[in-house]
Design a protein around this motif. Structure first.
Motif, mmCIF file in Angstrom:
data_model
loop_
_atom_site.group_PDB
_atom_site.id
_atom_site.type_symbol
_atom_site.label_atom_id
_atom_site.label_comp_id
_atom_site.label_asym_id
_atom_site.label_seq_id
_atom_site.Cartn_x
_atom_site.Cartn_y
_atom_site.Cartn_z
ATOM 1 N N SER A 135 0.806 -1.227 0.000
ATOM 2 C CA SER A 135 0.000 0.000 0.000
ATOM 3 C C SER A 135 0.835 1.270 0.000
ATOM 4 N N GLY A 136 1.839 1.288 -0.870
ATOM 5 C CA GLY A 136 2.599 2.513 -1.062
ATOM 6 C C GLY A 136 3.285 3.032 0.180
ATOM 7 N N GLY A 137 3.607 2.145 1.111
ATOM 8 C CA GLY A 137 4.349 2.569 2.291
ATOM 9 C C GLY A 137 3.499 2.821 3.512
ATOM 10 N N GLU A 138 2.169 2.676 3.429
ATOM 11 C CA GLU A 138 1.321 2.882 4.593
ATOM 12 C C GLU A 138 1.552 1.771 5.613
ATOM 13 N N ALA A 139 1.652 2.160 6.872
ATOM 14 C CA ALA A 139 2.019 1.197 7.912
ATOM 15 C C ALA A 139 0.967 0.115 8.093
ATOM 16 N N ASP A 140 -0.308 0.436 7.832
ATOM 17 C CA ASP A 140 -1.375 -0.538 8.073
ATOM 18 C C ASP A 140 -1.734 -1.329 6.827
ATOM 19 N N GLY A 141 -0.955 -1.202 5.774
ATOM 20 C CA GLY A 141 -1.289 -1.872 4.527
ATOM 21 C C GLY A 141 -0.852 -3.316 4.457
ATOM 22 N N GLY A 142 -0.060 -3.752 5.429
ATOM 23 C CA GLY A 142 0.416 -5.122 5.415
ATOM 24 C C GLY A 142 1.756 -5.263 4.737
ATOM 25 N N ALA A 143 2.197 -6.495 4.602
ATOM 26 C CA ALA A 143 3.530 -6.761 4.080
ATOM 27 C C ALA A 143 3.518 -7.979 3.174
ATOM 28 N N TRP A 144 4.389 -7.956 2.191
ATOM 29 C CA TRP A 144 4.614 -9.090 1.295
ATOM 30 C C TRP A 144 5.965 -9.707 1.620
ATOM 31 N N VAL A 145 6.003 -11.021 1.680
ATOM 32 C CA VAL A 145 7.252 -11.741 1.950
ATOM 33 C C VAL A 145 7.697 -12.413 0.655
ATOM 34 N N VAL A 146 8.964 -12.231 0.291
ATOM 35 C CA VAL A 146 9.468 -12.693 -0.998
ATOM 36 C C VAL A 146 10.549 -13.754 -0.807
ATOM 37 N N VAL A 153 1.392 -9.959 7.567
ATOM 38 C CA VAL A 153 1.744 -10.600 6.301
ATOM 39 C C VAL A 153 0.467 -10.885 5.520
ATOM 40 N N ARG A 154 0.408 -10.398 4.291
ATOM 41 C CA ARG A 154 -0.783 -10.619 3.478
ATOM 42 C C ARG A 154 -0.551 -11.617 2.356
ATOM 43 N N GLY A 155 0.696 -12.007 2.139
ATOM 44 C CA GLY A 155 0.990 -13.007 1.133
ATOM 45 C C GLY A 155 2.474 -13.261 1.016
ATOM 46 N N VAL A 156 2.794 -14.437 0.486
ATOM 47 C CA VAL A 156 4.182 -14.819 0.208
ATOM 48 C C VAL A 156 4.342 -14.933 -1.296
ATOM 49 N N VAL A 157 5.418 -14.375 -1.830
ATOM 50 C CA VAL A 157 5.668 -14.359 -3.273
ATOM 51 C C VAL A 157 6.865 -15.243 -3.587
ATOM 52 N N VAL A 158 6.732 -16.076 -4.604
ATOM 53 C CA VAL A 158 7.839 -16.889 -5.106
ATOM 54 C C VAL A 158 8.175 -16.389 -6.511
ATOM 55 N N LEU A 159 9.391 -15.929 -6.701
ATOM 56 C CA LEU A 159 9.767 -15.278 -7.954
ATOM 57 C C LEU A 159 10.283 -16.222 -9.027
ATOM 58 N N ALA A 167 3.807 -19.147 4.734
ATOM 59 C CA ALA A 167 2.413 -18.879 4.380
ATOM 60 C C ALA A 167 1.458 -19.562 5.348
ATOM 61 N N ASP A 168 1.739 -20.816 5.694
ATOM 62 C CA ASP A 168 0.872 -21.532 6.638
ATOM 63 C C ASP A 168 0.864 -20.865 8.004
ATOM 64 N N ARG A 169 2.010 -20.429 8.440
ATOM 65 C CA ARG A 169 2.106 -19.811 9.763
ATOM 66 C C ARG A 169 1.297 -18.516 9.854
ATOM 67 N N HIS A 170 1.229 -17.808 8.740
ATOM 68 C CA HIS A 170 0.492 -16.537 8.728
ATOM 69 C C HIS A 170 -0.882 -16.665 8.074
ATOM 70 N N ASP A 171 -1.245 -17.887 7.694
ATOM 71 C CA ASP A 171 -2.564 -18.171 7.108
ATOM 72 C C ASP A 171 -2.828 -17.295 5.885
ATOM 73 N N VAL A 172 -1.877 -17.278 4.957
ATOM 74 C CA VAL A 172 -1.997 -16.506 3.722
ATOM 75 C C VAL A 172 -1.610 -17.395 2.542
ATOM 76 N N PRO A 173 -2.020 -17.029 1.325
ATOM 77 C CA PRO A 173 -1.628 -17.815 0.152
ATOM 78 C C PRO A 173 -0.188 -17.530 -0.270
ATOM 79 N N VAL A 174 0.301 -18.398 -1.145
ATOM 80 C CA VAL A 174 1.557 -18.166 -1.860
ATOM 81 C C VAL A 174 1.191 -17.660 -3.250
ATOM 82 N N TYR A 175 1.734 -16.513 -3.619
ATOM 83 C CA TYR A 175 1.451 -15.902 -4.913
ATOM 84 C C TYR A 175 2.586 -16.222 -5.885
#
Length: 224
Positions: A42-53, A71-77, A89-97
């Motif tokens: 979210s463009g640097g907003e603190a409450d927008g969450g985070a992506w893990v790569v 954490v709102r999602g995990v990304v595999v490049l 992803a399992d620990r934070h209950d989010v999908p892998v993108y």
């Protein structure tokens, strides 16, 4: 010093900290220096969450992630960077993108990643399209996040290079990398380049073939 450490790390080394994210190396003693990153959404907003790569698990790393929001999602490049994506992803209950052209072996719920990383300024750009090697990068114009296309570990770089093209891509470096003019580069192997990154990337691409023999020799030394 192992080339690639095994098992979950009991500690990690934080790297690549900037306003929009940070990184860590879970096994600082390994030659591969596998690096993982967290990016603020979210463009640097603190409450927008985070992506893990491309994460490699480590005890205590959730404290680092929490600095950037939930954490709102995990990304595999790339195909080979499933790493510990499923566990995080399992620990934070989010999908892998995963980009549509990347096919990692991930034992978790996955979501297709289109042309942009949701709720962020990052575009998803295909950088490597080889048989058996598909890779994407994330870029918001200032920060370039890559998997294996370039790196900063000893076996990626020749003498004067700050970042180097992957040894197997040296003969024909990816043309897609020339479109970027980043302020910083976050890589999947080694600490990132946080200053004068555009020049470092251009130097790496311009010297990829010329410096290939030195890099290949460095790779052999790293293996033994």
């Amino acid at each position: 010093m192992p080339f690639k450490a095994s098992g979950r790390a009991t500690d990690y080394r934080a790297i690549d900290r900037f306003d929009g994210g940070a990184g860590w190396i879970a096994h600082p003693e390994e030659t591969m220096q596998r690096a993982s990153h967290v990016l603020r959404a979210s463009g640097g907003e603190a409450d927008g969450g985070a992506w893990v790569v491309d994460p490699v698990n480590a005890d205590g790393v959730d404290d680092l992630l929490a600095e950037f929001g939930d954490v709102r999602g995990v990304v595999v490049l790339m195909d080979r960077h499933a790493r510990d994506a499923a566990a995080v992803a399992d620990r934070h209950d989010v999908p892998v993108y995963v980009p549509s052209f990347v096919d990692p072996d991930v034992d978790a719920q996955t979501q297709p990643l289109g042309g942009t990383l949701p709720d962020s300024d990052y575009e998803v750009v295909r950088t490597v399209d080889w048989p058996g090697w598909d890779e994407a990068a994330l870029s918001d114009g200032e920060t370039l996040v890559v998997g294996d296309a370039v790196g900063t570990t000893e076996y990626f770089r020749a003498g004067g290079e700050r970042v180097g093209v992957h040894p197997l891509l040296r003969v024909k470096p990816p043309r897609a990398l020339r479109q970027f003019r980043p302020e910083r580069i976050l890589t999947g192997h080694g600490e990132g380049v946080l200053t004068d990154a555009t020049r470092a990337l251009q130097d790496a691409l311009d010297g990829a073939r010329r410096n290939a023999p030195e890099v290949w020799l460095n790779g052999l030394k790293a293996l033994v």
